[in-house]
Scaffold this motif. Structure first.
Motif, short mmCIF file in Angstrom:
data_model
loop_
_atom_site.label_atom_id
_atom_site.label_comp_id
_atom_site.label_asym_id
_atom_site.label_seq_id
_atom_site.Cartn_x
_atom_site.Cartn_y
_atom_site.Cartn_z
N MET A 1 -31.47 -7.37 12.44
CA MET A 1 -30.41 -6.35 12.73
C MET A 1 -29.35 -6.79 11.63
O MET A 1 -28.42 -5.82 11.55
CB MET A 1 -29.99 -6.54 13.99
N TYR A 2 -29.30 -7.91 11.18
CA TYR A 2 -28.05 -8.29 10.33
C TYR A 2 -27.79 -7.45 8.95
O TYR A 2 -26.64 -7.09 8.67
CB TYR A 2 -27.83 -9.89 9.88
N ARG A 3 -28.76 -6.83 8.58
CA ARG A 3 -28.91 -6.00 7.49
C ARG A 3 -28.02 -4.69 7.92
O ARG A 3 -27.53 -4.04 6.64
CB ARG A 3 -30.31 -5.63 6.70
N HIS A 4 -27.76 -4.24 8.99
CA HIS A 4 -27.41 -3.07 9.41
C HIS A 4 -25.88 -3.30 9.69
O HIS A 4 -25.08 -2.56 10.07
CB HIS A 4 -28.07 -2.53 10.73
N MET A 5 -25.46 -4.57 9.78
CA MET A 5 -24.00 -5.27 10.18
C MET A 5 -23.16 -5.20 8.88
O MET A 5 -23.73 -5.31 7.88
CB MET A 5 -24.06 -6.34 10.90
N SER A 6 -21.97 -5.04 9.03
CA SER A 6 -21.05 -4.93 8.14
C SER A 6 -19.95 -6.12 8.27
O SER A 6 -19.90 -7.11 7.40
CB SER A 6 -20.16 -3.63 7.60
N GLY A 7 -19.12 -5.96 9.20
CA GLY A 7 -17.92 -6.81 9.42
C GLY A 7 -18.23 -8.17 9.27
O GLY A 7 -17.68 -8.80 8.24
N PHE A 8 -18.75 -9.07 10.07
CA PHE A 8 -18.95 -10.23 9.82
C PHE A 8 -19.78 -10.92 8.59
O PHE A 8 -19.45 -11.84 7.99
CB PHE A 8 -19.52 -10.83 11.28
N VAL A 9 -20.98 -10.22 8.57
CA VAL A 9 -22.01 -10.41 7.38
C VAL A 9 -21.51 -10.55 6.12
O VAL A 9 -21.26 -11.35 5.17
CB VAL A 9 -23.37 -9.60 7.41
N SER A 10 -20.58 -9.38 5.62
CA SER A 10 -19.77 -9.29 4.36
C SER A 10 -19.00 -10.24 4.26
O SER A 10 -18.67 -10.77 3.26
CB SER A 10 -19.40 -7.84 4.30
N GLN A 11 -18.10 -10.66 5.44
CA GLN A 11 -16.92 -11.79 5.45
C GLN A 11 -17.62 -12.88 5.12
O GLN A 11 -17.22 -13.82 4.52
CB GLN A 11 -16.19 -11.52 6.50
N GLU B 1 -26.63 -9.08 23.78
CA GLU B 1 -25.95 -8.04 23.19
C GLU B 1 -24.88 -8.43 22.31
O GLU B 1 -24.60 -7.74 21.23
CB GLU B 1 -25.22 -7.07 24.21
N ILE B 2 -24.12 -9.55 22.45
CA ILE B 2 -22.83 -9.93 21.72
C ILE B 2 -23.70 -10.33 20.23
O ILE B 2 -23.14 -10.02 19.43
CB ILE B 2 -22.03 -11.17 22.26
N LEU B 3 -24.78 -11.22 20.35
CA LEU B 3 -25.37 -11.39 19.05
C LEU B 3 -25.76 -10.54 18.47
O LEU B 3 -25.76 -10.50 16.97
CB LEU B 3 -26.56 -12.36 19.48
N GLN B 4 -26.38 -9.37 18.82
CA GLN B 4 -26.78 -8.34 18.26
C GLN B 4 -25.65 -7.22 17.75
O GLN B 4 -25.98 -7.00 16.55
CB GLN B 4 -27.54 -7.47 19.01
N LEU B 5 -24.58 -7.12 18.23
CA LEU B 5 -23.57 -6.32 17.88
C LEU B 5 -22.47 -6.96 16.82
O LEU B 5 -21.72 -6.35 16.12
CB LEU B 5 -22.90 -5.54 18.84
N GLN B 6 -22.45 -8.47 17.27
CA GLN B 6 -21.56 -9.28 16.49
C GLN B 6 -19.98 -8.54 16.32
O GLN B 6 -19.35 -8.46 15.54
CB GLN B 6 -21.83 -9.22 15.02
N PRO B 7 -19.53 -8.48 17.64
CA PRO B 7 -18.12 -7.94 17.53
C PRO B 7 -17.20 -9.16 17.14
O PRO B 7 -17.25 -10.20 17.54
CB PRO B 7 -18.00 -7.59 19.28
N ARG B 8 -15.84 -8.50 16.91
CA ARG B 8 -14.97 -9.50 16.44
C ARG B 8 -13.64 -9.03 17.25
O ARG B 8 -13.45 -8.04 17.76
CB ARG B 8 -14.76 -9.08 14.85
#
Length: 253
Positions: free
Chosen positions: A16-26, A87-94
């Motif tokens: 699922m990380y490939r669909h995430m932006s915020g944390f992964v890109s940082q 759910e927190i791990l999947q969505l990676q909220p900041r």
């Protein structure tokens, strides 16, 4: 069987990380790959500097990253095996000023988590934007776990009713040590206590340390709480859910 299910969940989360932006890109922008030997050297160096200069937040962060692998896996597994934690791990909220509407929290009823968090930040003149990005953890999922731990630290203070003075920090570190197993939290509890003033030390031994040990051992896992979805929850209700009985004696100078 349990191991296979856990492994499957980890793989699913990684996909699922490939669909995430915020944390992964940082993370990708700031990550510094290091060898095991380099991590040992960083651990020793950051530990030495932190001991003599405890205000060096960058060194404390480095120490946490280079010594916390086993503890981070422990935290991750507890989160994966909990619906809210997973759910927190999947969505990676900041948690920062761009993701949290502090004006909204300010206007919430005074008995809610959201208002308590706003009041804590305002009273102690702190901001969630001060939490640095993880640099030395090579596993991106574990890196997020560390990032999450950093960004909810002030929420731990809020829920536990602890101020940001040395007495409050040491107390929270003991509870975090029991909950997370992170070596840096244990060292923070041990060495931080040495720096307490005489009056603080007396209160620490008599009230704070026993309460921290009891709370750390008996409370439910706080990193499984999706705080951003709980702003409107009465904080007393959250205390009951987490099995936390707040300490009434605090904020000593």
């Amino acid at each position: 069987m349990r191991y296979k299910m856990l492994k499957k969940l980890i793989v699913s989360n990684n996909q699922m990380y490939r669909h995430m932006s915020g944390f992964v890109s940082q993370y990708n922008e700031n990550h510094i790959p290091t060898t095991p030997l380099q991590k040992i050297m960083l651990s020793v160096g950051s530990a030495a500097i932190s001991l003599f200069e405890p205000r060096r937040a960058d060194m404390i962060s480095t120490l946490g990253e280079t010594t916390g692998t086993h503890a981070l896996k422990y935290i991750r597994d507890k989160m994966i095996n909990n619906p809210e934690g997973n759910e927190i791990l999947q969505l990676q909220p900041r948690i920062n000023s761009s993701t949290v509407d502090f004006g909204k929290l300010k206007d919430m009823p005074h008995n809610t988590l959201g208002y308590a968090y706003f009041k804590f930040l305002d009273h102690n003149k702190v901001t969630p934007d001060s939490r640095g990005i993880v640099q030395f953890i090579d596993d991106i999922q574990l890196a997020y776990v560390m990032q999450r731990y950093r960004e909810v630290h002030d929420l731990f203070h809020t829920v536990l009713g602890m101020p940001t003075n040395m007495l409050g920090e040491v107390t929270v570190k003991w509870i975090e040590a029991f909950q997370t197993k992170l070596p840096m939290t244990l060292s923070g509890g041990l060495f931080g206590a040495v720096r307490l003033k005489p009056k603080q030390r007396e209160q620490y031994v008599k009230y704070y340390l026993p309460w921290a040990i009891q709370t750390g051992l008996n409370s439910n896992f706080m990193l499984n709480i999706y705080f951003e979805k709980r702003w409107e929850q009465p904080i007393e209700e959250l205390h009951k859910e987490l099995n936390i009985k707040p300490l009434e004696i605090f904020d000593l100078k």
